[in-house]
Scaffold this motif. Sequence first.
Motif, PDB file in Angstrom:
ATOM      1  N   PRO A   1      17.922   6.260  10.705  1.00  9.33           N
ATOM      2  CA  PRO A   1      17.447   7.108  11.806  1.00  9.33           C
ATOM      3  C   PRO A   1      18.528   8.029  12.377  1.00  9.33           C
ATOM      4  O   PRO A   1      18.216   9.125  12.813  1.00  9.33           O
TER       5      PRO A   1
ATOM      6  N   ILE B   1      10.812   0.996  25.754  1.00 10.04           N
ATOM      7  CA  ILE B   1      10.701  -0.319  25.106  1.00 10.04           C
ATOM      8  C   ILE B   1      11.243  -1.405  26.010  1.00 10.04           C
ATOM      9  O   ILE B   1      10.634  -2.464  26.189  1.00 10.04           O
TER      10      ILE B   1
ATOM     11  N   MET C   1      24.184  14.843  21.858  1.00 12.82           N
ATOM     12  CA  MET C   1      24.556  13.563  22.462  1.00 12.82           C
ATOM     13  C   MET C   1      25.750  12.971  21.705  1.00 12.82           C
ATOM     14  O   MET C   1      25.940  13.220  20.540  1.00 12.82           O
TER      15      MET C   1
ATOM     16  N   SER D   1       6.554  -7.411  29.944  1.00 10.64           N
ATOM     17  CA  SER D   1       5.925  -8.511  29.231  1.00 10.64           C
ATOM     18  C   SER D   1       6.458  -9.850  29.706  1.00 10.64           C
ATOM     19  O   SER D   1       5.705 -10.805  29.914  1.00 10.64           O
TER      20      SER D   1
ATOM     21  N   LEU E   1      11.245 -11.881  20.135  1.00 17.02           N
ATOM     22  CA  LEU E   1      12.411 -11.368  20.860  1.00 17.02           C
ATOM     23  C   LEU E   1      13.032 -12.460  21.711  1.00 17.02           C
ATOM     24  O   LEU E   1      14.260 -12.642  21.729  1.00 17.02           O
TER      25      LEU E   1
ATOM     26  N   ILE F   1       6.069 -10.879  22.585  1.00 20.08           N
ATOM     27  CA  ILE F   1       7.522 -10.857  22.790  1.00 20.08           C
ATOM     28  C   ILE F   1       8.186 -12.155  22.377  1.00 20.08           C
ATOM     29  O   ILE F   1       9.388 -12.315  22.550  1.00 20.08           O
TER      30      ILE F   1
ATOM     31  N   ILE G   1      12.854   6.589  24.685  1.00 23.74           N
ATOM     32  CA  ILE G   1      12.136   5.577  23.907  1.00 23.74           C
ATOM     33  C   ILE G   1      12.720   4.207  24.170  1.00 23.74           C
ATOM     34  O   ILE G   1      12.009   3.218  24.385  1.00 23.74           O
ATOM     35  N   MET G   2      14.064   4.180  24.218  1.00 21.81           N
ATOM     36  CA  MET G   2      14.704   2.899  24.474  1.00 21.81           C
ATOM     37  C   MET G   2      14.291   2.372  25.846  1.00 21.81           C
ATOM     38  O   MET G   2      13.955   1.193  25.992  1.00 21.81           O
TER      39      MET G   2
ATOM     40  N   ILE H   1       9.276  -4.532  27.570  1.00 26.93           N
ATOM     41  CA  ILE H   1       9.657  -5.931  27.341  1.00 26.93           C
ATOM     42  C   ILE H   1       9.837  -6.656  28.664  1.00 26.93           C
ATOM     43  O   ILE H   1       9.356  -7.783  28.847  1.00 26.93           O
TER      44      ILE H   1
ATOM     45  N   GLN I   1      24.419   7.558  20.544  1.00 21.42           N
ATOM     46  CA  GLN I   1      23.202   7.665  19.748  1.00 21.42           C
ATOM     47  C   GLN I   1      23.031   6.439  18.848  1.00 21.42           C
ATOM     48  O   GLN I   1      21.933   5.882  18.735  1.00 21.42           O
TER      49      GLN I   1
ATOM     50  N   VAL J   1       6.927  10.636  17.349  1.00 22.77           N
ATOM     51  CA  VAL J   1       7.153   9.258  17.789  1.00 22.77           C
ATOM     52  C   VAL J   1       5.846   8.485  17.808  1.00 22.77           C
ATOM     53  O   VAL J   1       5.755   7.344  17.339  1.00 22.77           O
TER      54      VAL J   1
ATOM     55  N   LEU K   1       9.512  -6.678  18.479  1.00 29.81           N
ATOM     56  CA  LEU K   1       8.134  -6.579  18.952  1.00 29.81           C
ATOM     57  C   LEU K   1       7.169  -6.504  17.787  1.00 29.81           C
ATOM     58  O   LEU K   1       6.117  -7.149  17.783  1.00 29.81           O
TER      59      LEU K   1
ATOM     60  N   GLU L   1      15.499  12.226  23.444  1.00 27.92           N
ATOM     61  CA  GLU L   1      14.209  11.543  23.326  1.00 27.92           C
ATOM     62  C   GLU L   1      14.408  10.050  23.090  1.00 27.92           C
ATOM     63  O   GLU L   1      13.690   9.217  23.640  1.00 27.92           O
ATOM     64  N   GLU L   2      15.430   9.748  22.249  1.00 26.00           N
ATOM     65  CA  GLU L   2      15.631   8.353  21.873  1.00 26.00           C
ATOM     66  C   GLU L   2      15.981   7.490  23.072  1.00 26.00           C
ATOM     67  O   GLU L   2      15.566   6.330  23.156  1.00 26.00           O
TER      68      GLU L   2
ATOM     69  N   LEU M   1      14.826  -3.962  19.377  1.00 29.50           N
ATOM     70  CA  LEU M   1      13.705  -4.309  20.247  1.00 29.50           C
ATOM     71  C   LEU M   1      12.373  -4.014  19.566  1.00 29.50           C
ATOM     72  O   LEU M   1      11.469  -4.862  19.543  1.00 29.50           O
ATOM     73  N   ALA M   2      12.284  -2.826  18.987  1.00 28.85           N
ATOM     74  CA  ALA M   2      11.015  -2.471  18.355  1.00 28.85           C
ATOM     75  C   ALA M   2      10.733  -3.390  17.179  1.00 28.85           C
ATOM     76  O   ALA M   2       9.592  -3.837  16.989  1.00 28.85           O
TER      77      ALA M   2
ATOM     78  N   ILE N   1      19.664  -0.418  19.497  1.00 24.96           N
ATOM     79  CA  ILE N   1      18.862  -1.173  20.470  1.00 24.96           C
ATOM     80  C   ILE N   1      17.374  -0.954  20.220  1.00 24.96           C
ATOM     81  O   ILE N   1      16.575  -1.894  20.221  1.00 24.96           O
ATOM     82  N   ILE N   2      17.032   0.313  19.970  1.00 24.52           N
ATOM     83  CA  ILE N   2      15.615   0.581  19.691  1.00 24.52           C
ATOM     84  C   ILE N   2      15.162  -0.210  18.482  1.00 24.52           C
ATOM     85  O   ILE N   2      14.109  -0.858  18.484  1.00 24.52           O
TER      86      ILE N   2
ATOM     87  N   ILE O   1      22.036   3.498  21.004  1.00 28.00           N
ATOM     88  CA  ILE O   1      20.639   3.560  21.432  1.00 28.00           C
ATOM     89  C   ILE O   1      19.711   3.240  20.268  1.00 28.00           C
ATOM     90  O   ILE O   1      18.754   2.472  20.396  1.00 28.00           O
ATOM     91  N   ASN O   2      20.047   3.798  19.106  1.00 23.13           N
ATOM     92  CA  ASN O   2      19.169   3.554  17.963  1.00 23.13           C
ATOM     93  C   ASN O   2      19.181   2.102  17.535  1.00 23.13           C
ATOM     94  O   ASN O   2      18.147   1.561  17.142  1.00 23.13           O
TER      95      ASN O   2
END
Lengths: 108, 86, 225, 286, 201, 108, 222
Positions: D85, A10, D1, A17, D44, D41, A6-7, A14, D6, D236, D20, A2-3, D16-17, D12-13, D9-10
């Motif tokens: 996370p 996002i 995974m 945007s 960022l 943005i 999500i990445m 971006i 993982q 989520v 934002l 899932e992650e 970015l999040a 990066i999330i 990815i986390n």
Amino acid sequence: MEELYIMIYIIVFIVGSIAGLLLSYKKHMEPYIISEIDVLTLVFSIVGWFLLFNHGLNHFISSEILLTIAFFCIGLAIGRRPGYGRKETAIGILIAGIVWILTSGVLF
Amino acid sequence: MFNLALWVYVGLALAIFGSLATVWGPGVKDPVIRTINTEVASVGVSLILLTYNSTLALLTLIATTIIVTLILFRAISRLEEIGADV
Amino acid sequence: MVASIVPQFVPAFYSSMYTTALYGGLIVAFIGLIGIAMEKRDIQVLILTDIVGLAMLIVVAAVGTDLSEALILPGLVVELAEIMAISEILISREMRKKDVHTSFAPMPLNIDMEIMTTAPNFIALLLIGYGVFLSGFTGGAVAGGGIVIYVLSRKVRGLPIVVLDGVGAISGISWCLWIIGFLFFFILPQYWLLSLFLAALGLLLKVASKIGLIGILMREEYGRK
Amino acid sequence: MNLMAQILINVIIAFLAGSLLLGFHRKVMARVQLRPGPPIIQYLLHSLKFFFKETTFPKTASIPFYISITVILAGIWVTGVIVGPVAKGSLMILFGIYAIHKIVEHNAGSSSGSPYGKVSCVRAVFSAAGELPLFAVIAVIFILTGTMDISGIIAYQSIHGPLIFQLPLAALMFFTLIVTKSPYSPFAITKGKEIISGFETEHFGMLRGYIMFSESIAWYILLWIFLTIFFGPISVVGYVIGMIVICIITGFINATTPMLNPNHSVMAQISIAVICTVGSIIMIII
Amino acid sequence: MPKIAKLWNKLADPKNIPRLFALILGLLLIAGFLIPVGLNTDQIYTRPAPQSQMDAGLAIAPYDRGGEILESPGITEAQYPENSQNLGWINSYMTPIADMLKGISPYFGTSICASPGGVIDEILYYTRGFDTILESSILMMAFIIASWLAINFTMDRKEEKGKGDIEEDVKRAIASSDRIASEVEMSNRKAREKQAKKEFR
Amino acid sequence: MLEFIDLTTISIALMIIGAIGVVLLKKPLDKVIMVSVLEAGLFLAIVSFRYLDVAFLTAVLDPLSIIVFLLALIKINQVRKSQLNDYSTVLKMLKSTENSEKNSEGGK
Amino acid sequence: MLIENLGGNVMGTIPLGDIVLYLNPLHIFLFVTILVFTALIAISRTETQVESMFGSLDENKVSVGKKEFKQRRFLSVICGIATAGAMITGDLFNFTLFMALIGIVNIGIVSAVKQVDVLNSAYQYGLIAMMCGLPLFGGAAMILAATGTLSLFELASIPASPMMIFGALVMLIGVCGESGIAPFFASKAEMFRTPGSPFILIIHLSSLFIIVRFVEILLTIL
């Protein structure tokens, strides 16, 4: 897994945007003026928000791809220069919301 | 033989009396007098240590009390020499 | 006989006196602390913290086991060291504050006391010898007291800075001795006797030399003309 | 995974999040103050921009620290992502990370030799008190749930319902912390505008990029923890909505309040913490 | 609210902090009278009742914990006996001098047990040796600080070299008094000039 | 009557008298004398507990503390006297300039 | 409460007689971090504080002298090591000793400076550190009296009695004072106005870490 999606969402948002920002700067070189609704942005906004809310309606394409497209479009609409793209986004959310309410059976 | 508890009470009484005297005793505005008054409390504590048979601690306490007094007096006299108002 | 030498539980005397002693300690601490809270002058507060330290001793001693005594012993020496450091900071602060008015040299003292010329050598020798025999924290404190009185009473103005460094080096080396001794206890348990002596002598040298330092600091305070 | 994937990815999330959300926060503040505000943005873009700028070092700086402190900052927040996370580990570690964050604020300020940085550094020490609510919160949560693991807390909530209903005061305390950490907050004394940018004043180029990178992760993680430990297992969408709502609320608060005097800021936080801790403990006992 | 603000501002003065701390601590300690206290008799490292060993006439009272020198260990109730292999040996050990003293009189127990060996040494060096490392480190640090300050600031080392301190002092005093005199004169003249200006205006 | 006069009572009496004396007497030198009474009481107490070595050490260290007290008191008395006497303005100025020179040397 | 509940699973112990050090993920994290910082301090140089002066174009530079630098660096490294030790110790009294060491070293780090204000706050902080002897050692002794042990492993399995809670509270006050958190922040914060960024960093770092660790200990023994 899932992650990862999500990445991707996002990142796509971006990228959308940034694209939207660049587009709107190209279009409006002048200082901020209150303008009419921009059709292209409106289309993107409606498509994006529609897909975001209602990706479950369709059963042919996987929802991840739809959501990716949706986020790109939303980003394109939201990421405009300050002051632009607000009305379009609002209209998009409104239409998508109405469709969602009608189809999801919340009312009935 | 003799009442051990009595010694503890005397020790505590001396400690409390000494600390009271150090804090509010007559003439404690003068740091010298205050420092001498701490001696009473330290004798009280020595007595407690004695009664509890902590004789090694007692020895160390007696030895260190002197040196602490020395240090305090050094600080006092030095400060007075400087004329510092602390 | 041997089995009854050390009781299984804490003897009744300690447990019956515990509450009294603890309360006494708390009262002493309370008095000292309230005194500090009401006091305005800095040097007075420093003197009053001594009372708080004594209260700590009572509270710890009240437990009445060998462990509590072992906890008191070093605590005492630490208290001494802290008072030393802090009073030094106070003096240096005041000196810097009143930079214009102060002299580095303390006022020379004109003392002619009989006792200062005859007794100290003997007393100091006695104390140092006894301190060496005791070893450890106690011995260090006692022998240090001897060194202090010796240095105080003698007319030894003008000790070169090398001596101070030397004292520092002795204590550093003895600290290492002690650490090595401690490690031996666990790495090579069969040499426990050696490590015991390393530890005891290291600690003795360390504490004594450090306290002797006080004497060197004091010598100019009470050094005669 | 794969674990590494993982983590990556986390991170990066989170980056970015977080960016934002910070951009959004700024937008909200601007709108409250009747300005158009920058695009969402923007934050960022700023952070990315700084990675391509030339990096210079002040002559007066305390050199290894001046550089390494930014790397440490980035490092601890990557650790934060791993503990939070990814591994859902112990809350204590996360708060250790907050402690180091404080240190970084402190040292980034003082290592440059700039007077503004110095003031910020001293204020960082003042506001170390702001971490007290954190410890109070985790202590209260621990007393109630008996566990420090985030996964354990989530499991507890899935049985007993979200903690916010059981510990509203602790949640309030944590929310105070979020307000404290948010940009332009009334409590953010280390970054008050009268000291330019506070501890970041003398960090340029790549170093600033690292700082901004870590700040966005920090903001994301903070919100994530709040939502996780007080609202239980949420999806989520729940996280997204929750984070946006918190950003809006803090934006409102920050846009309308002036910055407090350092003493007052610290003591106000402490007062809230004390009142809320005592209240929560009483509530638990009852 | 302004009162609180004033109070909070007072907290920012370092001079008030020790007093505040003392006050809070004192008040907390008073709360100690409200709670039930009592000694848990199941302690580690217990010791016999006071004076019982002295009354029994043991030579190394009050620190007799059994055992024979290098033959059998004394009794030491450590927390984790499994971590200390040689538990009790130090306790029973005595230096030869101490052993000799032991035979002389039953009243030298303290000094006998303080010299290497004895239960306190067992605790301080062996079972809780790490504590003692820390204690001696604290001691060392405190003295390093004190001696550094003393050497570099509060102690005067300049004077030690010169023996004719008094002569130098006198010379210096004369010189500085000259200077002061001239300064005083200067300021006098200035003042007079000022006065003159005022009067002439 | 006489059964009260044993070591315990005497030492306690000495200590209490000494303590009260130390506190109530105002002159430092009087205080020092009372301190020695106090310590004599402690010495007696130690003797009555039959710790000979401790008593021996106390006997050595007590005069030591008295010496320390006396030294310090003499010193402080002198300091105070000198401050009373020669702190007239000129001397003070003299002293101050002299010391400023010294400090500039030693402070480095 | 069980030790496992707090910082993750216990990964190992280092027995030194009665004092048993133990490691769990939290401790390792804190331990490694503090060692990294200490290493950085050992190799770094100090900054120069530059401020412009009023009424002229000059600037006011404050830097650390060489002698002072050596002394302060030594004490900072000791402080770092002491903090690292406090992170992994498994004994209550040992912890308080580490605290006392950190306190005295903190004073030492700033005692070598020349600013009077900084010395003043160092002195005030020193007074607090001395008073903290009572709550720290006294609190530990009270817990010892109430439970008969000082080892955290044993304390973790003993249910809390009012006296233990009181002892822990007294210790908490001691830790608060010694690490200078509100409302006692002023004396410590004012010490930071001196140059020598790496050294004053360790003061702050140690106090924060001590708080983190003490919260863990508090939750363990209660």
